[in-house]
Design an enzyme around this catalytic site. Structure first.
Site, PDB file in Angstrom:
ATOM      1  N   SER A  47      90.855  41.265  32.737  1.00  0.00           N
ATOM      2  CA  SER A  47      91.901  40.394  33.174  1.00  0.00           C
ATOM      3  C   SER A  47      92.034  39.088  32.200  1.00  0.00           C
ATOM      4  CB  SER A  47      91.434  39.946  34.616  1.00  0.00           C
ATOM      5  OG  SER A  47      90.262  38.886  34.537  1.00  0.00           O
ATOM      6  N   HIS A  48      91.237  38.984  31.110  1.00  0.00           N
ATOM      7  CA  HIS A  48      91.289  37.872  30.325  1.00  0.00           C
ATOM      8  C   HIS A  48      91.297  38.242  28.866  1.00  0.00           C
ATOM      9  CE1 HIS A  48      90.605  35.673  33.947  1.00  0.00           C
ATOM     10  NE2 HIS A  48      90.992  34.579  33.253  1.00  0.00           N
ATOM     11  N   GLU A 188      93.316  39.666  38.430  1.00  0.00           N
ATOM     12  CA  GLU A 188      92.873  40.879  39.217  1.00  0.00           C
ATOM     13  C   GLU A 188      93.867  41.333  40.023  1.00  0.00           C
ATOM     14  OE1 GLU A 188      90.072  42.676  38.481  1.00  0.00           O
ATOM     15  OE2 GLU A 188      89.234  41.277  37.075  1.00  0.00           O
TER      16      GLU A 188
END
Length: 336
Positions: A47-48, A188
């Site tokens: 997610s990052h 997410e």
């Protein structure tokens, strides 16, 4: 055709640098952003990871951020550093302010770094590990745009408001945790939407305040805090410490970039560095060794320390490279 694409770390790094510089980011900003997203991708924090390049480029193309902004380092006080990001990404400001923060912590025992007027999107664990790798305890936090309802509420007011901590461990990987004060990171939910998957019904509520399993309804409604009122209180604390305390905005006073160029995606970030050798003098090594007893007791119960999964993923990625969805790879390539 495969549903995924595997890249070596060098290929992923070059892809990120090429995309960012092609879309107006200075070499310094492109390098700082790449270091962050590549570290996240390497550690399988999807997610990052490389996915976040899409957000950076979109913000730049909407003229919502300055991709060539020069951070301004301000030596505010004996134990305080401030950096004005001048509406650029936070990562370059963080990297440039960190040496003075560590120097001040090693003099005063504790020091604060306040980053103002920045666009922040990245994982915090890499920032606090940049501190613990130098032997100081690291803490970081920041508000985000208002995506989260306070406990008992139904409308977005708080940010996902992440908090991270890293404790240096002699000869071992640090004890690090990094979590949003919402049930999950907003990324997410976005990844579930992109994959066409439903979300658990305790992550968010829809625009009418009802629990939902639809990522689209969740993104249009409000996320929830973890632990109910406890997460809500921690989130409020982060808003205050990394907002008004450092002279910056609350999350609900900022907005994501928009096509009308009306968004205000800038806010603050607070980092705290604590130097054990200043607090403890020549007993520092003894007490850091004593701390290991706690970690040993946790592991003896077959419990997992935070970041263990991430460190294992790192070892795999160093050998095998990183794997991302093919759809994401094609989106990234299109930015070239």
């Amino acid at each position: 055709m495969s549903d995924t694409v595997t890249l070596t770390l060098q290929q992923a790094e070059q892809l990120s640098l090429d995309i960012l510089t092609r879309n107006g980011f200075s070499d310094a900003h492109a390098a700082a952003i790449t270091r962050s997203v590549l570290a996240a991708q390497r550690d399988e924090c999807h997610s990052h990871g490389l996915y976040r390049i899409l957000n950076c480029v979109e913000a730049a193309r909407l003229n919502a951020i300055d991709p060539r902004a020069e951070p301004e380092i301000i030596d505010q006080a004996p134990a305080v550093v401030r950096v004005n990001a001048h509406q650029g990404c936070s990562l370059l400001s963080m990297e440039q302010g960190l040496p003075l923060l560590v120097k001040k912590a090693r003099t005063a025992g504790i020091a604060l770094l306040g980053i103002n007027n920045c666009f922040h999107f990245s994982a915090l664990w890499s920032e606090v590990e940049a501190l613990s790798s130098q032997g100081v305890v690291g803490i970081a936090m920041n508000p985000t745009h208002a995506f989260v309802a306070p406990a008992g509420g139904r409308r977005p007011l708080l940010g996902t408001n992440p908090f991270a901590f890293s404790w240096p461990r002699p000869g071992q990987t640090p004890y690090t945790f990094d979590f949003a004060t919402s049930v999950v990171a907003r990324g997410e939910i976005e990844l579930h939407r992109r994959a066409g998957k439903q979300i658990p019904d305790h992550w968010a509520v829809d625009a009418d305040g009802n629990p939902t399993t639809s990522p689209e309804e969740a993104l249009a409604g409000a996320m929830l805090t973890f632990g109910g009122h406890k997460g809500s209180a921690l989130s409020t604390m982060i808003e205050l410490l990394a907002g008004p305390l450092i002279g910056d905005l609350l999350g609900h006073e900022t907005q994501a970039p928009t096509a009308e160029e009306s968004g205000k995606p800038f806010h603050g970030e607070l980092l705290i560095a604590i130097a054990p050798e200043v607090l403890l003098g020549d007993q520092a090594a003894q007490h850091l060794s004593h701390a290991e007893r706690l970690f040993e007791e946790i592991i003896d119960q077959d419990a997992r320390l935070p970041s263990q999964r991430r460190y294992a993923a790192r070892e795999r990625s160093l050998v095998n490279g990183v794997t991302i969805p093919e759809a994401l790879y094609l989106e990234l390539k299109a930015l070239l």
